[in-house]
Write a protein that holds these residues in place. Sequence first.
Motif, PDB file in Angstrom:
ATOM      1  N   ALA A 129       0.844  -1.196   0.000  1.00  0.00           N
ATOM      2  CA  ALA A 129       0.000   0.000   0.000  1.00  0.00           C
ATOM      3  C   ALA A 129       0.875   1.241   0.000  1.00  0.00           C
ATOM      4  N   CYS A 130       0.545   2.179  -0.864  1.00  0.00           N
ATOM      5  CA  CYS A 130       1.402   3.344  -1.078  1.00  0.00           C
ATOM      6  C   CYS A 130       0.799   4.657  -0.583  1.00  0.00           C
ATOM      7  N   ASN A 131      -0.304   4.629   0.072  1.00  0.00           N
ATOM      8  CA  ASN A 131      -0.955   5.855   0.552  1.00  0.00           C
ATOM      9  C   ASN A 131      -1.892   5.470   1.679  1.00  0.00           C
ATOM     10  N   MET A 132      -1.684   6.047   2.851  1.00  0.00           N
ATOM     11  CA  MET A 132      -2.497   5.687   4.018  1.00  0.00           C
ATOM     12  C   MET A 132      -3.326   6.845   4.542  1.00  0.00           C
ATOM     13  N   ASP A 133      -3.432   7.932   3.772  1.00  0.00           N
ATOM     14  CA  ASP A 133      -4.156   9.113   4.241  1.00  0.00           C
ATOM     15  C   ASP A 133      -5.652   8.836   4.350  1.00  0.00           C
ATOM     16  N   LEU A 134      -6.189   8.980   5.555  1.00  0.00           N
ATOM     17  CA  LEU A 134      -7.629   8.828   5.750  1.00  0.00           C
ATOM     18  C   LEU A 134      -8.370   9.995   5.114  1.00  0.00           C
ATOM     19  N   LEU A 135      -7.815  11.208   5.252  1.00  0.00           N
ATOM     20  CA  LEU A 135      -8.448  12.428   4.751  1.00  0.00           C
ATOM     21  C   LEU A 135      -7.460  13.269   3.960  1.00  0.00           C
ATOM     22  N   TRP A 136      -7.987  14.093   3.040  1.00  0.00           N
ATOM     23  CA  TRP A 136      -7.169  15.055   2.309  1.00  0.00           C
ATOM     24  C   TRP A 136      -8.065  16.220   1.908  1.00  0.00           C
ATOM     25  N   MET A 137      -7.457  17.300   1.433  1.00  0.00           N
ATOM     26  CA  MET A 137      -8.226  18.503   1.117  1.00  0.00           C
ATOM     27  C   MET A 137      -8.218  18.803  -0.370  1.00  0.00           C
ATOM     28  N   ALA A 138      -9.398  19.114  -0.906  1.00  0.00           N
ATOM     29  CA  ALA A 138      -9.555  19.602  -2.275  1.00  0.00           C
ATOM     30  C   ALA A 138     -10.233  20.964  -2.200  1.00  0.00           C
TER      31      ALA A 138
END
Length: 356
Positions: free
Chosen positions: A156-165
Amino acid sequence: MALRGCLRAGLGLGLLRRAGPRGPPARGRCAGGRPPAFGFLFDVDGVLVRGSQVVPAARLAFQRLADSSGRLRVPVVFLTNAGNCLRSARAQELSHALGLQPPPTTGFPTIEGVILFGEPVRWETSLQLITDVLLSNGNPDSELQDIPYPHLPVLACNMDLLWMAEAKMPRIGHGTFLLCLENIYKKVTGRELKYEALIGKPSTVTYRYAAYLIQEQAEKQGWNVPIRRLYAVGDNPMSDVYGANLYNNYLKSAHQNLVQAGVKRSLQTASPQTEDHLRLRKDCNNSVESCESILVCTGVYRHSADVPTKTKECTMESVFHGHRDFCFDPSLVEASHIVQDVNDAVQLAFKKENWS
């Protein structure tokens, strides 16, 4: 036919991009003739852009980072977990947004197994397909028999639960997709989904590679001074701050272990080069001594107080949003500094480095 090789959920990877200068390298050209002994690791979403919109402070920040000819005066790496587009496309977008020459992107070897890059468009389809592959040991067209365990390697290469757009509220990310996959697999098999590796923030290996790129960039620019300090700028306490602090702890621990073991003396002996010797030699050649976390308020993290005047303020959150395989340590989500935006972050680092 057995389904081996790479199974992708979404596109992209935790990106490590070097910001390229305009024109030929500025051989040793820097503020006051003094080469930089520090570099920047910039998150992208919530720090430099919000979806397709550039954060206004980002342009100001890169005007400070470049000289009058548009050449970067300090080594920079863009360190992001975003996997919603190809690396080459994202590099073009960033270059246009910040007024830089297109940053080069690095290639990655093909890994046999299931590789999870980023959240897909249709989650239910990808969840079904990945589950089929894991339950069938790579033969999803066969009938279900004995469920193999351990299963095929999962990376797995990304573990971000949340991000901003652009939206006012945070968006659920690939970490949420992984959470769904983990629970589905456990519900079906009664066993834990195991990862061969977790790459991207906040994994230490990602920051070690970023530090390598920073030093390589400085050498190519003719700045023949070791990079001693890194400033990691991000908007997410659970990935950007956690990862930078975890890497900073790793640097301290590695330095202490090397001193205690007398590595410098042992590396000068004529003994065979074991795997441990080679690893320790790499650590000795790594000049980075610290990685300070700088949290901005233009993305996932928000602060209502007079943020620019506050530093070393605790950002501890009551709910741990990190991946299940990372232990929650409140000190790791406490940023070294909190500032309003990326321009303030650059100014803060310049002041600490006495850099005009």
